[in-house]
Design a protein around this motif. Sequence first.
Motif, mmCIF file in Angstrom:
data_model
loop_
_atom_site.group_PDB
_atom_site.id
_atom_site.type_symbol
_atom_site.label_atom_id
_atom_site.label_comp_id
_atom_site.label_asym_id
_atom_site.label_seq_id
_atom_site.Cartn_x
_atom_site.Cartn_y
_atom_site.Cartn_z
ATOM 1 N N THR A 136 0.830 -1.199 0.000
ATOM 2 C CA THR A 136 0.000 0.000 0.000
ATOM 3 C C THR A 136 0.866 1.251 0.000
ATOM 4 O O THR A 136 1.820 1.358 0.756
ATOM 5 C CB THR A 136 -0.922 0.002 1.232
ATOM 6 N N ARG A 137 0.480 2.199 -0.833
ATOM 7 C CA ARG A 137 1.275 3.423 -0.988
ATOM 8 C C ARG A 137 0.408 4.638 -0.700
ATOM 9 O O ARG A 137 -0.690 4.553 -0.214
ATOM 10 C CB ARG A 137 1.855 3.498 -2.394
ATOM 11 N N ASN A 138 0.974 5.790 -1.074
ATOM 12 C CA ASN A 138 0.263 7.068 -0.912
ATOM 13 C C ASN A 138 -0.261 7.287 0.508
ATOM 14 O O ASN A 138 -1.457 7.410 0.704
ATOM 15 C CB ASN A 138 -0.898 7.173 -1.918
ATOM 16 N N PRO A 139 0.584 7.365 1.508
ATOM 17 C CA PRO A 139 2.048 7.348 1.414
ATOM 18 C C PRO A 139 2.602 5.943 1.576
ATOM 19 O O PRO A 139 1.914 5.039 2.056
ATOM 20 C CB PRO A 139 2.455 8.212 2.616
ATOM 21 N N PRO A 140 3.872 5.738 1.182
ATOM 22 C CA PRO A 140 4.502 4.425 1.392
ATOM 23 C C PRO A 140 4.788 4.220 2.870
ATOM 24 O O PRO A 140 4.755 5.163 3.655
ATOM 25 C CB PRO A 140 5.806 4.534 0.576
ATOM 26 N N PRO A 141 5.066 2.999 3.273
ATOM 27 C CA PRO A 141 5.400 2.751 4.682
ATOM 28 C C PRO A 141 6.696 3.461 5.066
ATOM 29 O O PRO A 141 7.566 3.705 4.223
ATOM 30 C CB PRO A 141 5.549 1.225 4.750
ATOM 31 N N SER A 142 6.818 3.788 6.327
ATOM 32 C CA SER A 142 7.995 4.521 6.795
ATOM 33 C C SER A 142 9.210 3.601 6.896
ATOM 34 O O SER A 142 9.081 2.371 6.955
ATOM 35 C CB SER A 142 7.713 5.147 8.157
ATOM 36 N N VAL A 143 10.382 4.214 6.931
ATOM 37 C CA VAL A 143 11.623 3.459 7.058
ATOM 38 C C VAL A 143 11.642 2.682 8.373
ATOM 39 O O VAL A 143 12.085 1.523 8.419
ATOM 40 C CB VAL A 143 12.836 4.406 6.964
ATOM 41 N N ASP A 144 11.166 3.289 9.453
ATOM 42 C CA ASP A 144 11.160 2.619 10.761
ATOM 43 C C ASP A 144 10.322 1.346 10.728
ATOM 44 O O ASP A 144 10.716 0.318 11.299
ATOM 45 C CB ASP A 144 10.631 3.573 11.833
ATOM 46 N N VAL A 145 9.179 1.425 10.071
ATOM 47 C CA VAL A 145 8.299 0.252 9.984
ATOM 48 C C VAL A 145 8.982 -0.874 9.208
ATOM 49 O O VAL A 145 8.968 -2.036 9.625
ATOM 50 C CB VAL A 145 6.955 0.631 9.326
ATOM 51 N N ILE A 146 9.589 -0.531 8.086
ATOM 52 C CA ILE A 146 10.221 -1.555 7.254
ATOM 53 C C ILE A 146 11.464 -2.132 7.930
ATOM 54 O O ILE A 146 11.756 -3.328 7.816
ATOM 55 C CB ILE A 146 10.570 -0.984 5.869
ATOM 56 N N GLU A 147 12.193 -1.293 8.657
ATOM 57 C CA GLU A 147 13.337 -1.815 9.409
ATOM 58 C C GLU A 147 12.898 -2.879 10.413
ATOM 59 O O GLU A 147 13.589 -3.883 10.617
ATOM 60 C CB GLU A 147 14.046 -0.670 10.132
ATOM 61 N N ALA A 148 11.745 -2.656 11.018
ATOM 62 C CA ALA A 148 11.229 -3.640 11.976
ATOM 63 C C ALA A 148 10.700 -4.886 11.268
ATOM 64 O O ALA A 148 10.804 -6.006 11.796
ATOM 65 C CB ALA A 148 10.126 -2.999 12.818
ATOM 66 N N LEU A 149 10.163 -4.712 10.059
ATOM 67 C CA LEU A 149 9.548 -5.836 9.343
ATOM 68 C C LEU A 149 10.552 -6.719 8.608
ATOM 69 O O LEU A 149 10.329 -7.924 8.466
ATOM 70 C CB LEU A 149 8.534 -5.305 8.327
ATOM 71 N N LEU A 150 11.644 -6.143 8.120
ATOM 72 C CA LEU A 150 12.548 -6.884 7.227
ATOM 73 C C LEU A 150 13.039 -8.218 7.808
ATOM 74 O O LEU A 150 13.025 -9.244 7.103
ATOM 75 C CB LEU A 150 13.734 -6.013 6.819
ATOM 76 N N PRO A 151 13.487 -8.256 9.063
ATOM 77 C CA PRO A 151 13.921 -9.566 9.590
ATOM 78 C C PRO A 151 12.805 -10.605 9.566
ATOM 79 O O PRO A 151 13.065 -11.794 9.333
ATOM 80 C CB PRO A 151 14.349 -9.237 11.032
ATOM 81 N N LYS A 152 11.573 -10.158 9.785
ATOM 82 C CA LYS A 152 10.437 -11.079 9.744
ATOM 83 C C LYS A 152 10.165 -11.547 8.317
ATOM 84 O O LYS A 152 9.817 -12.709 8.077
ATOM 85 C CB LYS A 152 9.190 -10.399 10.323
#
Length: 544
Positions: free
Chosen positions: A251-267
């Motif tokens: 989902t975009r507009n707006p895209p997810p924040s960097v903090d959220v993706i940093e937390a999600l990437l290991p998962k």
Amino acid sequence: MNGSNPFLTPPSTAACKAKYRSQETSRKSQTPEDARKRSERREEFLAKRRSGSFETPNQQENIIRKESVSSYLAAFAEFQHESSSAPANSHALLKGVLGKMKSTEPKEVFKAVQKVRLVTALEENPPLELLVRMGFVRPLVSLLTPETEKHTLFEATWALCNIAGGASSNTLAVVAEGALAPLIGLFGAADPELVGQAIWAVGNIVSDNGHFRNMALDNGLLDSIFPFLKEDTSLALARSVSWLIVNICRTRNPPPSVDVIEALLPKIVWMVRHGDQLVRVDAVWSMAYLSDEPPELADLLVRDTVVLQSIADIPDSNPDNVKFLMGAVRLLGNLLSGTDAHCDAVIRADFVRRFPALLQSNFKCVQRETLMCVANVAAGSAEQIQTIIDVPDFLIQILAFLQNDNRALVQEALWVVSNVVQGGNLWQITALLDCGVVLPLCDHLSSRDVNLVKIVLETVSDLLKRCPSDFMEQVCATIEKCGGFAKIELLQQHDNEILCDLAYFIVDTFFKEDEYDQDDFFSWDPAATAAGVDTRSPYFKSTQ
């Protein structure tokens, strides 16, 4: 040929990238139409999943309590009978159901909510907008409490999931009534079927737009789903959570924040290595969507080598999983079309050596996406192009696609050749010629596809422009021998003005007849020869 020859000393990496990205024909920047088509294909796969009828098996069916299926079907049949016997009274029937939802009798409430859910699950044209207008959403949301009887709670959650899976206006109505917080709260319920249904409901809300996704995140969404990302989680819940995560990333507009993706990437990396293929597909597409977002999100994907290493086994471990292969290749393609740092990260991870195996895939869509990846590498610097040349027989494999029956594959292979010609050095272009690139190029000059012919003419023109004079004569002779010159001459009369101009430029610039008499070419001056000058050529060269 000396070391100052500009043909042998291409511009710096940064200059090369900027130049090629600015060109209309560059494969480093995908056109809006390409982006739209790709998005539509994936959107189709990730369309909001709404519970269907019992006659059509789907992934939602395992949420239904088996001991209640017969009573559900009976209630559904009864409601359909009432509606079909008096169509004009459908609105009145729904109004009566709405009234019973406010009853103090738990059984009456359960039956009413169950009928609402059954209406929302109709296969054809469920009246979701009518239910919203009549005010069903608010009483359904009010039932999302621990005090509600568990069967009624399950039905209410399911009905809201289906309503949120409709048009955006319906999703807005569910959010406006405050459904997000109680739905996320149900993630901690003891009943796994209820938890799964709540996850689907939140997934439908999150998938609607970035603002709703951010509202869900503000209500503790990540902390609520992380406990499910472990080995002992049931397969049904693991699939539900993976689908929710891919919607968070998509989902975009707006895209997810960097903090959220940093937390999600290991998962997400953990999901890629999951034993279930559906979870793996959602994981790799989560990364693919992130790679297509702003550069700072793509930076996260290449910053940690573990991310790219998680898909390093393609295609060996997933040769028949086209959805996984497409997601992985899309991820690589997006990174390769990004910054130099993104492109170099993919190259350092040795994915260029994996492309030949992907080109042998049974799926043409995977072959096309892979050729796009190769074209993006070829649109880089000479050093990046060399990684293609260094793979044994890779150029021959790519050129074989120029003789493919599939137009899309032919066009992508042409882009690879075109980009190598534009950005490669003499030795790299020579490698193309040694593989026999001229003949298939000349064959496509007689194509009825104007776009293909245009790419070929531009490639031939660039090839001849970049060749040193003595080398150019050999290429021109090869083009003529392959019948290319005759076809280019004919294209000067083409109805398409662009093709006509390109053909005229090539003939006038590179195949112009020499301005000397044929007799002069064979003239021989003994005195000049004695002086060390060869007069058998119009270009007198000293033999000393």
